[in-house]
Design a protein around this motif. Sequence first.
Motif, short mmCIF file in Angstrom:
data_model
loop_
_atom_site.label_atom_id
_atom_site.label_comp_id
_atom_site.label_asym_id
_atom_site.label_seq_id
_atom_site.Cartn_x
_atom_site.Cartn_y
_atom_site.Cartn_z
N THR A 128 4.70 -3.27 12.29
CA THR A 128 3.91 -4.43 11.88
C THR A 128 3.71 -5.38 13.06
OG1 THR A 128 4.69 -4.28 9.59
CG2 THR A 128 3.80 -6.40 10.31
N GLU A 154 8.52 -9.70 3.58
CA GLU A 154 7.91 -8.39 3.32
C GLU A 154 8.92 -7.39 2.76
OE1 GLU A 154 5.55 -6.31 6.05
OE2 GLU A 154 3.96 -7.82 6.17
N CYS A 199 4.81 -10.82 0.47
CA CYS A 199 3.75 -9.85 0.71
C CYS A 199 4.41 -8.52 1.01
CB CYS A 199 2.86 -10.28 1.88
SG CYS A 199 2.15 -11.92 1.68
N GLU A 236 5.80 -4.90 2.00
CA GLU A 236 5.44 -3.97 3.07
C GLU A 236 4.64 -2.80 2.53
OE1 GLU A 236 6.67 -0.80 3.10
OE2 GLU A 236 8.47 -0.87 1.87
N ARG A 237 3.87 -2.23 3.43
CA ARG A 237 3.07 -1.04 3.12
C ARG A 237 3.33 0.00 4.21
NH1 ARG A 237 3.16 -2.14 -1.26
NH2 ARG A 237 1.53 -2.81 -2.68
N ARG A 262 -3.33 -5.17 0.23
CA ARG A 262 -2.12 -5.97 0.36
C ARG A 262 -2.01 -6.92 -0.82
NH1 ARG A 262 0.28 -4.75 5.48
NH2 ARG A 262 2.01 -5.88 4.53
N TYR A 268 -3.50 -12.02 6.92
CA TYR A 268 -3.50 -10.55 6.88
C TYR A 268 -4.90 -9.99 7.15
CZ TYR A 268 1.32 -10.01 5.35
OH TYR A 268 2.70 -10.00 5.30
N CYS A 326 -5.56 -6.41 8.91
CA CYS A 326 -5.57 -5.40 7.85
C CYS A 326 -6.98 -5.28 7.28
CB CYS A 326 -4.60 -5.78 6.73
SG CYS A 326 -2.87 -5.79 7.23
N ARG A 385 -7.20 -7.70 -0.27
CA ARG A 385 -6.10 -8.66 -0.35
C ARG A 385 -6.12 -9.26 -1.75
NH1 ARG A 385 -9.11 -9.32 3.59
NH2 ARG A 385 -9.87 -11.36 2.94
#
Length: 445
Positions: A18, A118, A150, A152-153, A168, A185, A189, A193
Amino acid sequence: MSDNKIIVIGMGYVGLPTAAIMADAGFDVHGVDVNPATLQVLNAGGCPIGEPEVTRIVTDALASGRLRASDTPVNGDVFIICVPTPITHDKRADVSIVRSAARTLAKYVKKGDLVILESTSPVGTTEHTVGEELAAQGFDIREDLDLCYCPERVFPGSTISEIVENDRIIGGLTPRAAARASAFYARFCSGGRLETTATIAEFSKLMENTYRDVNIALANVFGHIAETAGIDVNDAIALANRHPRVNVHKPGPGVGGHCIPVDPWFLVDGFPEHTGLLRQSRAINDGQPHHLWARVKSAGAPIAKVAILGAAYRGNLDDARDTPAEHLIHALEADGVGYVVHDPYVSNFRMHDGRIVPVGIDLAQTLDGVDGAIIMTDHSEYRGLGPEAFAGMAGKLIADGRNLVDRRALTAAGFTVIPVGAPLLRPSAVPSLAAGQSGKVATPG
């Protein structure tokens, strides 16, 4: 607000990629970690994570000077917590590392900063753990700061694309905080969102991995039934999945990684009266290596030493966190059976009791003289293995936890094969041609 100086607490599987992605997008990023070995690698310009795409973007970010790392935070505009959230030995949620990270960064936060958690966490952690540590420094966590959750991915093997391209969830303690985090983000990203509250965001993240765990457990139960009934579960799955609203997973040798085996326990811990199904699913999936070993013993061949093929929890990765192989090792040790471990990607792994398990990279050497082999990981190197690969074994018994080997050739060569979700195959048996070719693969982690 510029939101250009970013502090990331935790340089692990989530925080490091990240941080590198943000540096690649032009942010000034300072990473923080307490592990001297991690910092040594990073400060030498290297990457402690073996995934090639992660290595590339991390080393580029370090070389650019936009990513730096130390054991101490600095002042910034945005603070992101990406630290582990384990469970205790009695399956209780342990947010002590999150609390410690929040206490540390709180000394560097100023009014107007954006603080994001996260780490996958129990419901309420953002407000009642991170928020408490910030409040202890005199902040009003709704008025003075923008505090968000938010999740994590990250999916090992596709880490960069998962972080950048996935939608997200933006959970703000206030609508203002959610809107600010969403705009932040959007700068690195490309996915959607989705703004919501912090508690809903926390709950939704736990739902994701709990859903997967329960469905994997269901597939494993179907496998048990098929083994008892004398049929191949893959044949049944192929037919069931023709229904437009059915997508049954394949059974396997257990579930690993730092997500699926852990996250459901956060809900069990917080809501014990509602989570009997979750506890049962966890028991089924953690018990799958023991179930596979029980089938090996029931085959009747003398077993003094076995080869465990696969230490990683998932194929073609070097990640052995919470590997199902550890459960298998406990089952073998309980019966006084020796073992050796092979993996083309993992050199060793640490068990929960602190022991380091050595892992060999030479398959022939690992198999030499053992009485049986148990395949635990779906590495490409194990796919289609036939009699020649197992020629050095003293015995002729193979438990195929991933349904990868050439059953027909092996049984023709005198081997006994134990597939997951199908009857034991003696040397005179002819395996189903459909075996291993139907259904959705349930990939853990």
